[in-house]
Design an enzyme around this catalytic site. Structure first.
Site, mmCIF file in Angstrom:
data_model
loop_
_atom_site.group_PDB
_atom_site.id
_atom_site.type_symbol
_atom_site.label_atom_id
_atom_site.label_comp_id
_atom_site.label_asym_id
_atom_site.label_seq_id
_atom_site.Cartn_x
_atom_site.Cartn_y
_atom_site.Cartn_z
ATOM 1 N N GLN A 1 0.694 -1.241 -0.044
ATOM 2 C CA GLN A 1 -0.051 -0.167 -0.264
ATOM 3 C C GLN A 1 1.189 1.256 -0.027
ATOM 4 O OE1 GLN A 1 -3.474 -0.092 -0.209
ATOM 5 N NE2 GLN A 1 -3.406 2.050 -0.074
ATOM 6 N N LYS B 1 1.423 -8.334 -16.989
ATOM 7 C CA LYS B 1 0.150 -8.634 -15.891
ATOM 8 C C LYS B 1 -0.730 -7.645 -16.194
ATOM 9 C CE LYS B 1 0.944 -8.311 -11.370
ATOM 10 N NZ LYS B 1 0.899 -8.963 -10.130
HETATM 11 C C1 R5P Z 1 2.698 -8.117 -7.589
HETATM 12 O O1 R5P Z 1 3.361 -6.826 -8.012
HETATM 13 C C2 R5P Z 1 4.399 -8.974 -6.841
HETATM 14 O O2 R5P Z 1 5.066 -9.184 -7.620
HETATM 15 C C3 R5P Z 1 3.038 -10.155 -7.005
HETATM 16 O O3 R5P Z 1 2.892 -9.631 -8.111
HETATM 17 C C4 R5P Z 1 1.689 -10.266 -5.928
HETATM 18 O O4 R5P Z 1 1.644 -9.314 -4.961
HETATM 19 C C5 R5P Z 1 0.889 -11.286 -6.137
HETATM 20 O O5 R5P Z 1 0.442 -11.460 -5.749
HETATM 21 P P1 R5P Z 1 -1.392 -12.539 -5.908
HETATM 22 O O6 R5P Z 1 -0.867 -13.222 -5.159
HETATM 23 O O7 R5P Z 1 -2.498 -12.008 -4.578
HETATM 24 O O8 R5P Z 1 -1.858 -12.674 -6.753
#
Ligand code: R5P
Length: 294
Positions: A97, A195
């Protein structure tokens, strides 16, 4: 006389003990319990005047309790005359955050850092999630050290897989600091995907590098698996391309809301994390990396 004493706080009992052993430091006794109303009770069971106190506490599970425990222990150690208080916080919660995404939100990363600074003279962490804030020094105005699990992960991958038939994948641009760097360090091929995140539980992964995935072991590497949706969507996209197998590796295995099981169902053959957070997927030990730093 022992000058350094390592105290393992509730979230890092095993890791704390291993760090003390590897650093050849004394392991100290500390009681942390709850009052009937839920408040946290902290007591050092030995004298720490003039000593360097090392508190090992990762911030998952129960990040709020973990925060209160390390701040109370750190502040108490200072009041009891410790020469220096070092916090080893392998998984540093609240770092994501880092922006007011919506009106009125708190900048939790700054406030969490501010709380920790009240208890510690130095903080050591592993692969903190720094995105818009680029450096630890922007948040922490105390001594700070950012370690990376990359070398430990690279060693693990090079022992388990062969560079000939393995591709290391980063599920998003940010993950290239793990996936690409690890691949480059051991001479493996890598591919970084794109992503799009629509909400904490909804992401879309775009495969940007098309190659012959058939017969390949694909190892997806990311810093955190939290809800697991990033990894799950990456696994699904890769599975469509008929590889030999898909494996998942992360530094911090949070695996919230059944993410570990969901990832297995999506087709991950193996799922491995470092022991920054205690989980059944732990397969990469960080104690030596950390012990060298304390
Ligand atoms: C985001 O930028 C991080 O590098 C991870 O990809 C992310 O925190 C993974 O979160 P989740 O498992 O909730 O998709």
């Amino acid at each position: 006389m022992e000058q350094k004493i390592v105290f393992a706080l509730p979230n890092s009992i095993g890791l704390g003990a291993r760090i003390a052993e590897r650093a050849n430091a004394k392991k100290g006794e500390l009681t942390i319990s709850r009052f009937p109303d839920g408040e946290t009770y902290v007591r050092f069971e030995e004298h720490i005047e003039g000593k360097e106190v090392i508190l090992v506490q990762t911030m998952n599970p129960k990040p709020n309790e973990a925060m209160m425990e390390i701040v109370l222990a750190g502040r108490t150690a200072k009041e009891l005359g410790a020469k220096k208080v070092v916090g080893v916080v392998p998984y540093l919660a609240y770092m994501r955050q880092d922006k007011r995404f919506h009106f009125g939100e708190s900048l939790s990363n700054k406030i969490a850092a501010w709380m920790l600074m009240h208890g510690l003279d130095k903080i050591i962490t592993v692969d903190p999630h720094l995105h818009r804030v680029k450096e630890m020094g922007e948040l922490f105005h105390i001594e700070h050290k950012k370690l990376s699990a990359n070398s430990a992960i690279a060693e693990f991958i090079s022992k388990k897989f062969s560079g000939k038939d393995t591709v290391i994948v980063g599920p998003d641009i940010e993950s290239s600091q793990w996936a690409k760097r690890i691949a480059d360090s051991i001479g493996f091929r890598s591919a970084i995907f794109l992503k799009e995140r629509f909400s904490p539980r909804k992401v879309k992964i775009k495969v940007t590098t098309e190659l012959d995935w058939r017969g390949k072991n694909v190892v997806i590497v990311d810093d955190i698996v939290s809800s697991g949706h990033t990894m799950i969507e990456a696994v699904k996209e890769i599975k469509k391309r008929k590889p030999k197998a898909v494996h998942c590796i992360c530094v911090h295995g949070i695996f919230a809301e059944g993410a570990f099981e969901k990832l297995g169902k999506a087709g991950a053959k193996t799922i491995v994390s470092t022991n920054s957070v205690v989980h059944k997927s732990n397969g990469i030990d960080l104690s030596e990396l950390i012990a060298r730093e304390i």
